[in-house]
Design a protein around this motif. Structure first.
Motif, short mmCIF file in Angstrom:
data_model
loop_
_atom_site.label_atom_id
_atom_site.label_comp_id
_atom_site.label_asym_id
_atom_site.label_seq_id
_atom_site.Cartn_x
_atom_site.Cartn_y
_atom_site.Cartn_z
N SER A 208 -15.65 -11.24 20.54
CA SER A 208 -14.87 -11.73 19.39
C SER A 208 -15.76 -12.35 18.33
O SER A 208 -15.46 -12.27 17.14
N THR A 209 -16.87 -12.97 18.75
CA THR A 209 -17.76 -13.59 17.77
C THR A 209 -18.43 -12.57 16.86
O THR A 209 -18.82 -12.90 15.75
N SER A 210 -18.53 -11.33 17.33
CA SER A 210 -19.12 -10.27 16.50
C SER A 210 -18.12 -9.14 16.26
O SER A 210 -18.51 -8.00 16.02
N PHE A 211 -16.84 -9.48 16.30
CA PHE A 211 -15.77 -8.48 16.23
C PHE A 211 -15.90 -7.55 15.02
O PHE A 211 -15.71 -6.35 15.15
N ASN A 212 -16.23 -8.08 13.87
CA ASN A 212 -16.32 -7.25 12.67
C ASN A 212 -17.55 -6.36 12.65
O ASN A 212 -17.64 -5.46 11.82
N GLU A 213 -18.50 -6.59 13.55
CA GLU A 213 -19.73 -5.80 13.59
C GLU A 213 -19.79 -4.84 14.77
O GLU A 213 -20.75 -4.10 14.90
N ILE A 214 -18.80 -4.85 15.65
CA ILE A 214 -18.82 -3.92 16.78
C ILE A 214 -17.96 -2.70 16.43
O ILE A 214 -17.18 -2.72 15.49
N THR A 215 -18.13 -1.65 17.22
CA THR A 215 -17.43 -0.39 16.94
C THR A 215 -15.93 -0.53 17.16
O THR A 215 -15.47 -1.44 17.86
#
Length: 189
Positions: free
Chosen positions: A105-112
């Motif tokens: 969730s902390t990198s949600f916008n950067e994961i596929t």
């Protein structure tokens, strides 16, 4: 268990450990290859891309959560919640890790998109279990709270990872205070 499956499982476990401790984007295959004393190509054999390993980590953690819920399915509602709390205490004690859901969730916008979907579905599973457990405790008289059950489940979903985060900077005392405050949410009148 055959050697290939054993190697695959070790890669998933080490990947999960690194992702929980340092984040999905900060870990790399070299860290795992050094620890297992294998070549990066061996990891790529099982997981051609970092996304593939990330998805395997999410699925493994989801399966572990399902196993936990099955193990406590006949327990009292508070004992069920305590089993979940225990997993967060374990994360904290084992190097101030984040849970897998908050890790992604902390990198949600950067994961596929595939990873976003997998972690969202996993979070929905945990939330649904919390809703059912809170309802069960409320109906049995074990719990007493006024908030809508689904809202309280979301408070738990936010607070458990939050306890891990503030515990990183504030230490065990702060972590324990947040967890104890969370326990009180089901005992208010």
């Amino acid at each position: 268990m055959n050697t290939a499956q054993n190697t695959r499982d070790k890669i998933i476990e080490l990947g999960r450990d690194y992702m929980q401790r340092i984040g999905y984007h900060s870990f790399n295959y070299k860290q795992i290859s050094l620890e297992l004393n294998i070549k990066n190509a061996s990891i790529h054999h099982y997981f051609p891309s970092k996304e593939d390993l990330g998805l395997a980590v999410i699925e493994k953690d989801r399966q572990d959560f399902i196993f936990l819920t099955q193990k406590v399915r006949k327990a009292k509602a508070m004992d069920k919640l305590e089993a979940l709390i225990s997993s967060y205490q374990y994360y904290f004690e084992q190097g101030k890790k984040l849970c897998v859901i908050s890790t992604f969730s902390t990198s949600f916008n950067e994961i596929t998109e595939r990873m976003q979907l997998a972690v969202s579905q996993y979070a929905e599973l945990v939330t649904a279990w919390l809703v059912a457990t809170l309802k069960e405790g409320l109906e049995s008289g074990e719990f007493s709270f006024k908030e809508p059950v689904d809202e309280l489940a979301e408070v738990w979903m936010a607070t458990m990872p939050g306890a891990l985060l503030v515990g990183r900077t504030g230490g065990k005392t702060v972590f324990d205070k947040v967890i104890n405050s969370l326990r009180q949410t089901v005992k208010s009148s």
